[in-house]
Design a protein around this motif. Structure first.
Motif, short mmCIF file in Angstrom:
data_model
loop_
_atom_site.label_atom_id
_atom_site.label_comp_id
_atom_site.label_asym_id
_atom_site.label_seq_id
_atom_site.Cartn_x
_atom_site.Cartn_y
_atom_site.Cartn_z
N VAL A 154 0.84 -1.20 0.00
CA VAL A 154 0.00 0.00 0.00
C VAL A 154 0.87 1.25 0.00
N ALA A 155 1.92 1.26 0.82
CA ALA A 155 2.77 2.45 0.94
C ALA A 155 3.51 2.76 -0.35
N ARG A 156 3.90 1.74 -1.10
CA ARG A 156 4.68 1.97 -2.33
C ARG A 156 3.81 2.15 -3.56
N ASN A 157 2.51 1.93 -3.45
CA ASN A 157 1.60 2.07 -4.58
C ASN A 157 1.47 3.55 -4.94
N ALA A 158 1.82 3.89 -6.17
CA ALA A 158 1.79 5.30 -6.61
C ALA A 158 0.38 5.88 -6.58
N MET A 199 -1.80 5.44 -4.33
CA MET A 199 -2.19 5.74 -2.95
C MET A 199 -1.27 6.76 -2.29
N ALA A 200 -0.27 7.21 -3.00
CA ALA A 200 0.70 8.15 -2.43
C ALA A 200 0.06 9.52 -2.23
N PRO A 201 0.51 10.26 -1.28
CA PRO A 201 1.50 9.94 -0.25
C PRO A 201 0.87 9.14 0.90
N VAL A 202 1.72 8.47 1.66
CA VAL A 202 1.28 7.66 2.79
C VAL A 202 2.12 8.03 4.01
N VAL A 203 1.45 8.22 5.14
CA VAL A 203 2.11 8.46 6.42
C VAL A 203 1.95 7.19 7.25
N ILE A 204 3.08 6.56 7.59
CA ILE A 204 3.05 5.37 8.44
C ILE A 204 3.45 5.81 9.84
N TYR A 205 2.56 5.58 10.80
CA TYR A 205 2.76 6.03 12.18
C TYR A 205 2.87 4.84 13.11
N MET A 206 3.91 4.82 13.94
CA MET A 206 4.07 3.75 14.92
C MET A 206 4.32 4.38 16.28
N ASP A 207 3.37 4.20 17.16
CA ASP A 207 3.51 4.66 18.54
C ASP A 207 4.00 3.48 19.37
N GLU A 208 4.49 3.73 20.54
CA GLU A 208 4.95 2.68 21.46
C GLU A 208 6.00 1.78 20.81
N VAL A 209 6.97 2.38 20.11
CA VAL A 209 7.99 1.59 19.40
C VAL A 209 8.81 0.72 20.34
N GLU A 210 8.88 1.11 21.60
CA GLU A 210 9.65 0.29 22.53
C GLU A 210 9.06 -1.11 22.67
N ARG A 211 7.78 -1.26 22.43
CA ARG A 211 7.15 -2.59 22.50
C ARG A 211 7.52 -3.44 21.30
N VAL A 212 7.87 -2.84 20.18
CA VAL A 212 8.24 -3.59 18.99
C VAL A 212 9.72 -3.94 19.03
N PHE A 213 10.55 -3.00 19.44
CA PHE A 213 11.99 -3.18 19.37
C PHE A 213 12.61 -3.70 20.66
N VAL A 214 11.79 -4.22 21.57
CA VAL A 214 12.30 -4.74 22.82
C VAL A 214 12.81 -6.17 22.62
N LYS A 215 13.88 -6.50 23.30
CA LYS A 215 14.38 -7.88 23.27
C LYS A 215 13.67 -8.63 24.39
N GLY A 216 13.11 -9.77 24.03
CA GLY A 216 12.37 -10.53 25.03
C GLY A 216 12.56 -12.01 24.86
N LYS A 217 11.55 -12.72 25.31
CA LYS A 217 11.63 -14.18 25.24
C LYS A 217 11.55 -14.66 23.80
N LYS A 218 11.94 -15.91 23.56
CA LYS A 218 11.99 -16.48 22.21
C LYS A 218 10.61 -16.54 21.56
N LYS A 219 9.65 -17.18 22.23
CA LYS A 219 8.31 -17.34 21.67
C LYS A 219 7.48 -16.12 22.04
N SER A 220 7.17 -15.32 21.07
CA SER A 220 6.43 -14.09 21.34
C SER A 220 5.10 -14.10 20.59
N THR A 221 4.09 -13.59 21.25
CA THR A 221 2.79 -13.48 20.60
C THR A 221 2.37 -12.01 20.48
N GLY A 222 3.20 -11.11 20.95
CA GLY A 222 2.87 -9.69 20.93
C GLY A 222 3.41 -8.97 19.72
#
Length: 131
Positions: A82-86, A88-111
């Protein structure tokens, strides 16, 4: 004023983006501050003023969605398609709470951290410097 110069004008006006050149072409903007300071509203305002599609990929929006082993890769593929489709441009991709995505945790994750590997993989393989 900086937000207007770096985000709204280049994103909303192709002529200005072309005149700025590659070295001034801003790909991302980091908005930081305490909870409730208006970061999400600011990102939505940028999308609104530029006529951009707003994609909120915050972990709280991804909870219990795209489950299973193939869920995250499918989601990231759909997002980037969707973001690269001409059309649909322009596209703003917003990610809040990035610490939850880039956190190192246990091996099996469901989050939301399940999406990290696929986001980084897609960035390496498919995104070009001009994207």
């Amino acid at each position: 004023q900086n937000l207007t110069e770096y985000a709204i004008l280049p994103l909303g006006e192709p002529y200005i983006k072309q005149k700025l050149g590659a070295d001034m072409n801003v790909k991302s903007i980091l908005l930081y501050g305490p909870s409730g300071s208006g970061k999400t509203m600011l990102a939505q305002a940028i999308a609104h003023h530029t006529g951009a599609m707003f994609l909120n990929i915050s972990p709280s929006n991804l909870e219990k969605k795209f489950e299973g082993k193939t869920g995250p890769p499918k989601f990231v593929h759909m997002l980037m398609t969707v973001a690269r489709n001409a059309n649909m441009a322009p596209v703003v991709i917003y990610m809040d709470e990035v610490e939850r995505v880039f956190v190192k945790g246990k091996k099996k994750s469901t989050g939301p951290e399940r999406f990290l590997k696929d986001l980084l993989d897609y960035k390496k393989r498919y995104l070009q410097p001009t994207d």
